[in-house]
Design an enzyme around this catalytic site. Sequence first.
Site, PDB file in Angstrom:
ATOM      1  CE  LYS A 204      -4.803  -6.520  -6.688  1.00  0.00           C
ATOM      2  NZ  LYS A 204      -3.569  -6.577  -6.651  1.00  0.00           N
ATOM      3  NE  ARG A 239      -2.469   0.541  -5.020  1.00  0.00           N
ATOM      4  CZ  ARG A 239      -3.433  -0.012  -6.064  1.00  0.00           C
ATOM      5  NH1 ARG A 239      -4.111  -0.879  -5.857  1.00  0.00           N
ATOM      6  NH2 ARG A 239      -3.819   0.992  -6.953  1.00  0.00           N
TER       7      ARG A 239
END
Length: 257
Positions: A204, A239
């Site tokens: 991210k 995840r």
Amino acid sequence: MAIVNVTPDSFSDGGERLDPTQALEDGLRFVSDGADIVDVGGESTRPGSTAVDADQELGRVLAVVEGLARRDVLVSIDTRRAEVARACLDAGARIVNDVSGLRDDPDLMKLVAQRGVPVVLMHRAGRAEEKYAVPPYDDVVEDVRRFLLERAASCEAAGIARERIALDPGLGFGKSVQENMALIAGAGRLADAGYPVLIGASRKSFIGRLTGITEPRLRDPASVWLAVEAARRGAAIVRVHDVAGTRQALAVSAAIR
């Protein structure tokens, strides 16, 4: 939980798996690398992305879900729409993962309750098209915790069993670097509520701001480290994009502990 984005515009791997055959092959490879769950999504949630309709989303994911399920893979469908979730559950998916926390489509909560399937409720303030512009948090861990517990209570009231609910604090999604780091550090505070916690930090943009690495695919080393730290702090599910690297790191971390 391995990430299989069947999209042209996801922030890290957009376009890599738009071909369902490639998405299926990669999903099976992730399982051989050690993934317990394969999360299949057909709509990008990157800031500024444009929503797709249910038909388009289904056209991307249904064959992938069906192909993985036929090979006994535990498939999670990453969707905000009851229509998409219903078709994917019929095709063999066994988990619903909703970035809106079952808010965007009221019928999705009813469907999850009727089918008795596990659900991941994620915290999301704002919307993708607005780049998740939100007011500052007073205490990000407590604010997110309160929101998720309220959503969990609503789900239980609608007939979703408590043991089938997992909580995701929604790293990214308009949160600052400091807020994302606080949520990873505070995973235990969320887990103390009694629900499994999912952390999705992989690749991210806040990692890029921490490290100066602009290319998402080059952020795997930091992503692996954050997955290990999240697990150490209380996360039950991570995840990730780099399944093999994360599995190795988690094994070593567990051995040290």
